[in-house]
Design a protein around this motif. Structure first.
Motif, PDB file in Angstrom:
ATOM      1  N   LYS A   4       0.843  -1.198   0.000  1.00  0.00           N
ATOM      2  CA  LYS A   4       0.000   0.000   0.000  1.00  0.00           C
ATOM      3  C   LYS A   4       0.873   1.241   0.000  1.00  0.00           C
ATOM      4  CE  LYS A   4      -3.940  -1.988   2.231  1.00  0.00           C
ATOM      5  NZ  LYS A   4      -3.943  -3.116   3.056  1.00  0.00           N
ATOM      6  N   ILE A   5       0.367   2.301  -0.627  1.00  0.00           N
ATOM      7  CA  ILE A   5       1.063   3.584  -0.628  1.00  0.00           C
ATOM      8  C   ILE A   5       1.196   4.067   0.810  1.00  0.00           C
ATOM      9  CG2 ILE A   5       0.894   6.011  -1.330  1.00  0.00           C
ATOM     10  CD1 ILE A   5      -0.441   5.022  -3.912  1.00  0.00           C
ATOM     11  N   GLY A   6       2.375   4.546   1.162  1.00  0.00           N
ATOM     12  CA  GLY A   6       2.644   5.026   2.506  1.00  0.00           C
ATOM     13  C   GLY A   6       3.335   4.003   3.382  1.00  0.00           C
ATOM     14  N   ASP A  54      23.100  -3.088  -0.521  1.00  0.00           N
ATOM     15  CA  ASP A  54      22.746  -2.331   0.684  1.00  0.00           C
ATOM     16  C   ASP A  54      21.320  -2.635   1.116  1.00  0.00           C
ATOM     17  OD1 ASP A  54      25.199  -1.104   0.633  1.00  0.00           O
ATOM     18  OD2 ASP A  54      24.449   0.904   0.165  1.00  0.00           O
ATOM     19  N   LYS A  55      21.115  -2.746   2.413  1.00  0.00           N
ATOM     20  CA  LYS A  55      19.762  -2.845   2.982  1.00  0.00           C
ATOM     21  C   LYS A  55      19.296  -1.406   3.196  1.00  0.00           C
ATOM     22  CE  LYS A  55      19.789  -7.357   3.740  1.00  0.00           C
ATOM     23  NZ  LYS A  55      19.170  -8.196   2.762  1.00  0.00           N
ATOM     24  N   VAL A  56      18.128  -1.078   2.653  1.00  0.00           N
ATOM     25  CA  VAL A  56      17.614   0.287   2.764  1.00  0.00           C
ATOM     26  C   VAL A  56      16.176   0.290   3.263  1.00  0.00           C
ATOM     27  CG1 VAL A  56      19.111   1.322   1.001  1.00  0.00           C
ATOM     28  CG2 VAL A  56      16.972   0.275   0.308  1.00  0.00           C
ATOM     29  N   GLN A  57      15.855   1.315   4.037  1.00  0.00           N
ATOM     30  CA  GLN A  57      14.481   1.503   4.469  1.00  0.00           C
ATOM     31  C   GLN A  57      13.849   2.465   3.470  1.00  0.00           C
ATOM     32  OE1 GLN A  57      13.874   3.336   8.318  1.00  0.00           O
ATOM     33  NE2 GLN A  57      12.063   2.080   8.645  1.00  0.00           N
ATOM     34  N   VAL A  58      12.682   2.083   2.927  1.00  0.00           N
ATOM     35  CA  VAL A  58      12.017   2.875   1.902  1.00  0.00           C
ATOM     36  C   VAL A  58      10.536   3.017   2.223  1.00  0.00           C
ATOM     37  CG1 VAL A  58      13.618   2.264   0.028  1.00  0.00           C
ATOM     38  CG2 VAL A  58      11.637   0.816   0.471  1.00  0.00           C
ATOM     39  N   GLN A  59       9.937   4.027   1.592  1.00  0.00           N
ATOM     40  CA  GLN A  59       8.503   4.213   1.717  1.00  0.00           C
ATOM     41  C   GLN A  59       7.895   4.159   0.326  1.00  0.00           C
ATOM     42  OE1 GLN A  59       7.188   7.981   3.385  1.00  0.00           O
ATOM     43  NE2 GLN A  59       5.352   6.987   4.175  1.00  0.00           N
ATOM     44  N   ILE A  60       6.757   3.471   0.211  1.00  0.00           N
ATOM     45  CA  ILE A  60       6.061   3.395  -1.074  1.00  0.00           C
ATOM     46  C   ILE A  60       5.341   4.714  -1.293  1.00  0.00           C
ATOM     47  CG2 ILE A  60       4.254   2.238  -2.400  1.00  0.00           C
ATOM     48  CD1 ILE A  60       4.927  -0.325  -0.845  1.00  0.00           C
ATOM     49  N   ILE A  61       5.657   5.398  -2.398  1.00  0.00           N
ATOM     50  CA  ILE A  61       5.005   6.676  -2.687  1.00  0.00           C
ATOM     51  C   ILE A  61       4.018   6.580  -3.846  1.00  0.00           C
ATOM     52  CG2 ILE A  61       6.790   8.121  -1.660  1.00  0.00           C
ATOM     53  CD1 ILE A  61       7.920   8.576  -4.492  1.00  0.00           C
ATOM     54  N   ASP A  62       4.088   5.488  -4.630  1.00  0.00           N
ATOM     55  CA  ASP A  62       3.130   5.318  -5.721  1.00  0.00           C
ATOM     56  C   ASP A  62       3.155   3.870  -6.194  1.00  0.00           C
ATOM     57  OD1 ASP A  62       1.166   6.166  -7.551  1.00  0.00           O
ATOM     58  OD2 ASP A  62       2.662   6.468  -9.131  1.00  0.00           O
ATOM     59  N   ILE A  63       1.989   3.389  -6.611  1.00  0.00           N
ATOM     60  CA  ILE A  63       1.870   2.075  -7.245  1.00  0.00           C
ATOM     61  C   ILE A  63       1.018   2.282  -8.490  1.00  0.00           C
ATOM     62  CG2 ILE A  63       1.071  -0.309  -7.044  1.00  0.00           C
ATOM     63  CD1 ILE A  63       1.349   0.009  -3.974  1.00  0.00           C
ATOM     64  N   ASP A  64       1.606   2.032  -9.656  1.00  0.00           N
ATOM     65  CA  ASP A  64       0.867   2.192 -10.910  1.00  0.00           C
ATOM     66  C   ASP A  64      -0.177   1.092 -11.017  1.00  0.00           C
ATOM     67  OD1 ASP A  64       0.338   1.668 -13.866  1.00  0.00           O
ATOM     68  OD2 ASP A  64       1.466   3.553 -13.950  1.00  0.00           O
ATOM     69  N   TYR A  66      -1.922  -0.050 -13.508  1.00  0.00           N
ATOM     70  CA  TYR A  66      -1.893  -0.921 -14.688  1.00  0.00           C
ATOM     71  C   TYR A  66      -0.634  -1.769 -14.766  1.00  0.00           C
ATOM     72  CZ  TYR A  66      -5.756   2.122 -15.799  1.00  0.00           C
ATOM     73  OH  TYR A  66      -6.933   2.829 -15.728  1.00  0.00           O
ATOM     74  N   THR A  67       0.523  -1.127 -14.570  1.00  0.00           N
ATOM     75  CA  THR A  67       1.779  -1.867 -14.718  1.00  0.00           C
ATOM     76  C   THR A  67       2.236  -2.498 -13.411  1.00  0.00           C
ATOM     77  OG1 THR A  67       3.113   0.091 -14.237  1.00  0.00           O
ATOM     78  CG2 THR A  67       2.557  -0.316 -16.566  1.00  0.00           C
ATOM     79  N   LYS A  68       1.629  -2.078 -12.308  1.00  0.00           N
ATOM     80  CA  LYS A  68       1.979  -2.556 -10.962  1.00  0.00           C
ATOM     81  C   LYS A  68       3.398  -2.165 -10.556  1.00  0.00           C
ATOM     82  CE  LYS A  68      -1.996  -4.573 -10.553  1.00  0.00           C
ATOM     83  NZ  LYS A  68      -3.066  -3.732 -10.094  1.00  0.00           N
ATOM     84  N   LYS A  69       3.962  -1.139 -11.215  1.00  0.00           N
ATOM     85  CA  LYS A  69       5.295  -0.658 -10.848  1.00  0.00           C
ATOM     86  C   LYS A  69       5.196   0.129  -9.543  1.00  0.00           C
ATOM     87  CE  LYS A  69       7.287  -0.500 -15.438  1.00  0.00           C
ATOM     88  NZ  LYS A  69       7.839   0.333 -16.498  1.00  0.00           N
ATOM     89  N   ILE A  70       6.177  -0.083  -8.680  1.00  0.00           N
ATOM     90  CA  ILE A  70       6.177   0.549  -7.362  1.00  0.00           C
ATOM     91  C   ILE A  70       7.264   1.621  -7.311  1.00  0.00           C
ATOM     92  CG2 ILE A  70       6.513   0.162  -4.893  1.00  0.00           C
ATOM     93  CD1 ILE A  70       5.472  -2.689  -5.321  1.00  0.00           C
ATOM     94  N   SER A  71       6.856   2.846  -6.951  1.00  0.00           N
ATOM     95  CA  SER A  71       7.804   3.944  -6.773  1.00  0.00           C
ATOM     96  C   SER A  71       8.117   4.073  -5.292  1.00  0.00           C
ATOM     97  CB  SER A  71       7.208   5.255  -7.285  1.00  0.00           C
ATOM     98  OG  SER A  71       6.945   5.172  -8.658  1.00  0.00           O
ATOM     99  N   LEU A  72       9.405   4.150  -5.003  1.00  0.00           N
ATOM    100  CA  LEU A  72       9.864   4.181  -3.617  1.00  0.00           C
ATOM    101  C   LEU A  72      10.593   5.488  -3.312  1.00  0.00           C
ATOM    102  CD1 LEU A  72      11.407   0.594  -3.614  1.00  0.00           C
ATOM    103  CD2 LEU A  72       9.165   1.252  -2.705  1.00  0.00           C
TER     104      LEU A  72
END
Length: 128
Positions: A4-6, A54-64, A66-72
């Motif tokens: 989920k976004i966030g 590298d292990k990184v902590q990220v936040q989901i800012i967008d999920i497309d 149609y393509t299901k691409k996740i922006s972090l």
């Protein structure tokens, strides 16, 4: 897995390109941290900030949808925003030199003569 976004997750950097870093969130899901979301401020080279593995902590800012691409983003998780250094804009003025339009005044008659001669030569060559 349904993301989920966030949502804030731990991931592993699997690849780096000039435009961003790819992060594996689980065995089947990968997202992209765009270069603008790597950190606040200007990032010249992503390799200076993260490395493959590298292990990184990220936040989901967008999920497309149609393509299901996740922006972090890593930038959204920063506690303090890093301000870019102040750059003073410089404008050309003749404030110190006090020359005004003297250079144009000096060269304009010469430029006019050269242009008139060039036009005259064109007319002569076209009429032949």
């Amino acid at each position: 897995m349904n993301y989920k976004i966030g949502e804030i997750l731990q991931g592993t950097v699997t690849g780096i390109q000039s435009y961003g870093a790819f992060v594996s969130l689980d065995e089947n899901t990968q997202g992209l941290i765009h270069i603008s979301e790597i950190q606040s401020g200007f990032t010249k080279d992503i390799h200076d900030v993260v490395k493959v593995g590298d292990k990184v902590q990220v936040q989901i800012i967008d999920i497309d949808e149609y393509t299901k691409k996740i922006s972090l983003s890593r930038r959204t998780l920063e506690r303090q925003f890093i301000r870019p250094p102040y750059h003073r804009k410089r404008y050309f003025t003749d404030k110190n030199k006090q020359i005004g339009f003297q250079s144009i005044d000096r060269y304009l008659p010469q430029w006019i003569d050269e242009a008139m001669e060039m036009l005259s030569n064109r007319r002569t060559s076209q009429s032949k």
